[in-house]
Design a protein around this motif. Structure first.
Motif, short mmCIF file in Angstrom:
data_model
loop_
_atom_site.label_atom_id
_atom_site.label_comp_id
_atom_site.label_asym_id
_atom_site.label_seq_id
_atom_site.Cartn_x
_atom_site.Cartn_y
_atom_site.Cartn_z
N GLY A 30 0.80 -1.21 0.00
CA GLY A 30 0.00 0.00 0.00
C GLY A 30 0.83 1.27 0.00
O GLY A 30 0.41 2.30 -0.50
N ARG A 31 2.03 1.21 0.55
CA ARG A 31 2.90 2.38 0.60
C ARG A 31 3.26 2.84 -0.79
O ARG A 31 3.24 4.04 -1.10
N VAL A 32 3.59 1.92 -1.67
CA VAL A 32 3.94 2.26 -3.05
C VAL A 32 2.73 2.89 -3.74
O VAL A 32 2.84 3.90 -4.44
N PHE A 33 1.58 2.32 -3.52
CA PHE A 33 0.35 2.82 -4.11
C PHE A 33 0.05 4.24 -3.60
O PHE A 33 -0.29 5.13 -4.38
N LEU A 34 0.18 4.45 -2.29
CA LEU A 34 -0.07 5.76 -1.71
C LEU A 34 0.92 6.81 -2.22
O LEU A 34 0.55 7.97 -2.44
N ALA A 35 2.17 6.43 -2.39
CA ALA A 35 3.16 7.37 -2.92
C ALA A 35 2.76 7.84 -4.32
O ALA A 35 2.91 9.02 -4.66
N ASP A 36 2.21 6.94 -5.12
CA ASP A 36 1.75 7.30 -6.46
C ASP A 36 0.54 8.22 -6.37
O ASP A 36 0.46 9.23 -7.06
N VAL A 37 -0.40 7.88 -5.50
CA VAL A 37 -1.61 8.67 -5.34
C VAL A 37 -1.29 10.08 -4.84
O VAL A 37 -1.89 11.06 -5.29
N LEU A 38 -0.33 10.17 -3.94
CA LEU A 38 0.01 11.45 -3.33
C LEU A 38 1.14 12.17 -4.07
O LEU A 38 1.85 12.99 -3.49
N HIS A 39 1.32 11.85 -5.34
CA HIS A 39 2.26 12.52 -6.23
C HIS A 39 3.69 12.50 -5.72
O HIS A 39 4.40 13.50 -5.77
N GLY A 40 4.12 11.38 -5.16
CA GLY A 40 5.50 11.23 -4.72
C GLY A 40 5.83 11.83 -3.37
O GLY A 40 6.99 11.85 -2.98
N ASN A 41 4.84 12.30 -2.64
CA ASN A 41 5.09 12.85 -1.31
C ASN A 41 5.29 11.69 -0.34
O ASN A 41 4.34 11.16 0.24
N GLU A 42 6.53 11.28 -0.17
CA GLU A 42 6.88 10.08 0.60
C GLU A 42 6.49 10.19 2.07
O GLU A 42 6.00 9.24 2.67
N LYS A 43 6.71 11.36 2.66
CA LYS A 43 6.40 11.53 4.08
C LYS A 43 4.90 11.41 4.33
O LYS A 43 4.47 10.76 5.27
N VAL A 97 -12.80 -8.77 4.11
CA VAL A 97 -13.67 -7.60 3.92
C VAL A 97 -12.90 -6.31 4.23
O VAL A 97 -13.00 -5.32 3.50
N MET A 98 -12.11 -6.33 5.30
CA MET A 98 -11.31 -5.16 5.64
C MET A 98 -10.28 -4.86 4.54
O MET A 98 -10.04 -3.71 4.20
N HIS A 99 -9.68 -5.90 3.99
CA HIS A 99 -8.71 -5.71 2.91
C HIS A 99 -9.40 -5.09 1.69
O HIS A 99 -8.88 -4.12 1.11
N LEU A 100 -10.56 -5.62 1.32
CA LEU A 100 -11.27 -5.08 0.17
C LEU A 100 -11.72 -3.64 0.42
O LEU A 100 -11.68 -2.81 -0.49
N ALA A 101 -12.11 -3.33 1.64
CA ALA A 101 -12.49 -1.96 1.97
C ALA A 101 -11.30 -1.02 1.83
O ALA A 101 -11.43 0.09 1.29
N ASN A 102 -10.13 -1.44 2.30
CA ASN A 102 -8.92 -0.63 2.15
C ASN A 102 -8.59 -0.39 0.68
O ASN A 102 -8.27 0.73 0.27
N VAL A 103 -8.65 -1.44 -0.11
CA VAL A 103 -8.35 -1.32 -1.54
C VAL A 103 -9.36 -0.40 -2.21
O VAL A 103 -8.99 0.44 -3.05
N ARG A 108 -10.44 4.81 -4.75
CA ARG A 108 -11.22 6.05 -4.87
C ARG A 108 -10.30 7.27 -4.77
O ARG A 108 -10.45 8.23 -5.52
N ILE A 109 -9.35 7.23 -3.84
CA ILE A 109 -8.40 8.34 -3.69
C ILE A 109 -7.57 8.46 -4.96
O ILE A 109 -7.34 9.57 -5.46
N ARG A 110 -7.14 7.35 -5.49
CA ARG A 110 -6.31 7.37 -6.71
C ARG A 110 -7.09 7.92 -7.90
O ARG A 110 -6.58 8.71 -8.68
N ARG A 111 -8.34 7.50 -8.03
CA ARG A 111 -9.17 8.00 -9.13
C ARG A 111 -9.41 9.50 -9.02
O ARG A 111 -9.38 10.21 -10.03
N ARG A 112 -9.65 9.99 -7.81
CA ARG A 112 -9.86 11.41 -7.60
C ARG A 112 -8.61 12.19 -8.01
O ARG A 112 -8.70 13.23 -8.65
N GLY A 113 -7.44 11.68 -7.64
CA GLY A 113 -6.20 12.34 -8.04
C GLY A 113 -6.00 12.35 -9.54
O GLY A 113 -5.54 13.34 -10.11
#
Length: 135
Positions: A30-43, A97-103, A108-113
């Protein structure tokens, strides 16, 4: 030792181990995915990832603790396996179910970005044109 207590110990060990394994897998990938969603903002990606993992632990380990008790007394080895299969099956379904909810939320965050990036014009405006009077 009572067979019910043995079933409880096995249930806790397996459930906690499964929860930790799923949380680490989600965190690592998920960290790699989040870094992409947040435009490379690693912190920011690390912070959001950590918050998601903590929430995942709290919800799942809370469910494991609440689902621990049982009204039936286990009298034989077959009963241990039946109780464990029921309890662990439900825990696995909740983890899934929790895993699917996280994904879903991350998608949704990635699509919005992605939609926000598409709304930006490819080049800045080069000039201004006065409106023409209507005849």
């Amino acid at each position: 030792m009572d067979r019910t207590v043995i079933a409880y110990v096995i249930y806790l060990l397996v459930s906690v181990a499964l929860t930790v394994w799923v949380a680490r897998t989600l965190s690592r990938n998920g960290r790699v995915f989040l870094a992409d969603v947040l435009h490379g903002n690693e912190k920011l990606a690390d912070a959001v990832n950590h918050l998601l993992v903590v929430g995942f632990y709290l919800v799942n380990l809370g469910f494991v603790a609440l689902y621990l008790s049982s009204d039936e007394t286990i009298t034989d080895t077959r009963g241990v396996f039946e109780a464990l299969s029921t309890k662990l099956g439900v825990v696995l379904l909740v983890l899934g179910v929790m895993h699917l909810a996280n994904v879903y939320v991350l998608n949704r965050i990635r699509r919005r970005g992605a939609m926000e990036r598409e709304q930006v014009p490819p080049v800045p405006p080069q000039g201004w044109v006065a409106p023409q009077p209507q005849a």
